[in-house]
Write a protein that holds these residues in place. Sequence first.
Motif, mmCIF file in Angstrom:
data_model
loop_
_atom_site.group_PDB
_atom_site.id
_atom_site.type_symbol
_atom_site.label_atom_id
_atom_site.label_comp_id
_atom_site.label_asym_id
_atom_site.label_seq_id
_atom_site.Cartn_x
_atom_site.Cartn_y
_atom_site.Cartn_z
ATOM 1 N N VAL A 195 0.847 -1.201 0.000
ATOM 2 C CA VAL A 195 0.000 0.000 0.000
ATOM 3 C C VAL A 195 0.880 1.248 0.000
ATOM 4 O O VAL A 195 0.568 2.225 -0.675
ATOM 5 C CB VAL A 195 -0.964 -0.014 1.206
ATOM 6 C CG1 VAL A 195 -1.612 1.344 1.403
ATOM 7 C CG2 VAL A 195 -2.027 -1.068 1.016
ATOM 8 N N ASN A 196 1.975 1.210 0.730
ATOM 9 C CA ASN A 196 2.864 2.363 0.820
ATOM 10 C C ASN A 196 3.401 2.767 -0.564
ATOM 11 O O ASN A 196 3.621 3.949 -0.818
ATOM 12 C CB ASN A 196 4.022 2.053 1.754
ATOM 13 C CG ASN A 196 4.774 3.281 2.151
ATOM 14 O OD1 ASN A 196 4.198 4.353 2.287
ATOM 15 N ND2 ASN A 196 6.073 3.130 2.331
ATOM 16 N N LYS A 197 3.580 1.809 -1.451
ATOM 17 C CA LYS A 197 4.059 2.108 -2.793
ATOM 18 C C LYS A 197 2.992 2.761 -3.667
ATOM 19 O O LYS A 197 3.308 3.369 -4.676
ATOM 20 C CB LYS A 197 4.532 0.825 -3.485
ATOM 21 C CG LYS A 197 5.761 0.220 -2.870
ATOM 22 C CD LYS A 197 6.140 -1.053 -3.586
ATOM 23 C CE LYS A 197 7.344 -1.708 -2.936
ATOM 24 N NZ LYS A 197 7.690 -2.974 -3.602
ATOM 25 N N HIS A 198 1.723 2.625 -3.274
ATOM 26 C CA HIS A 198 0.611 3.095 -4.112
ATOM 27 C C HIS A 198 -0.122 4.299 -3.538
ATOM 28 O O HIS A 198 -1.285 4.530 -3.875
ATOM 29 C CB HIS A 198 -0.371 1.945 -4.368
ATOM 30 C CG HIS A 198 0.185 0.898 -5.291
ATOM 31 N ND1 HIS A 198 0.134 1.035 -6.648
ATOM 32 C CD2 HIS A 198 0.821 -0.259 -5.036
ATOM 33 C CE1 HIS A 198 0.703 -0.018 -7.207
ATOM 34 N NE2 HIS A 198 1.137 -0.820 -6.240
ATOM 35 N N VAL A 199 0.519 5.031 -2.631
ATOM 36 C CA VAL A 199 -0.102 6.245 -2.093
ATOM 37 C C VAL A 199 0.871 7.410 -2.213
ATOM 38 O O VAL A 199 2.076 7.231 -2.298
ATOM 39 C CB VAL A 199 -0.531 6.078 -0.613
ATOM 40 C CG1 VAL A 199 -1.635 5.067 -0.472
ATOM 41 C CG2 VAL A 199 0.632 5.728 0.266
ATOM 42 N N GLN A 200 0.306 8.615 -2.254
ATOM 43 C CA GLN A 200 1.125 9.830 -2.332
ATOM 44 C C GLN A 200 0.808 10.721 -1.161
ATOM 45 O O GLN A 200 -0.266 10.866 -0.744
ATOM 46 C CB GLN A 200 0.833 10.579 -3.611
ATOM 47 C CG GLN A 200 1.174 9.789 -4.831
ATOM 48 C CD GLN A 200 0.762 10.527 -6.098
ATOM 49 O OE1 GLN A 200 0.319 11.661 -6.045
ATOM 50 N NE2 GLN A 200 0.907 9.858 -7.206
#
Length: 119
Positions: free
Chosen positions: A114-119
């Motif tokens: 999830v951390n890779k897919h949020v800004q």
Amino acid sequence: MAKTAKKATKPATKQPAKKAAAKKAAPKKAAAKKATGKTGSGLSTPVTPSAELASVVGNKAMPRTSIIKKIWDYIKEHDLQDKQNRRMINADSKLKPVFDGKNQISMFELAKVVNKHVQ
């Protein structure tokens, strides 16, 4: 010898102890709550999901905890937990791009993904 008369003594009567004026402590006031709508820090900071993640959780900015909860709701709704090893999550067509093309990930890897897919 003359008998001496004993003086009859009264047993000492205890006077009721004066109770100290017990002052009741004023009730402590609760700490003032922060106004809603303010951005927090850390896990409560609203983040924007990527397009791949938005297909699962929606495209509104929300805290990471809410994103993880919505992913788990999606996993349970679509019965994506592995039957033999409940720690593993099977990917479907929507989750496979989020899982970086993997067919299966561990539930412990979910926050990392999830951390890779949020800004």
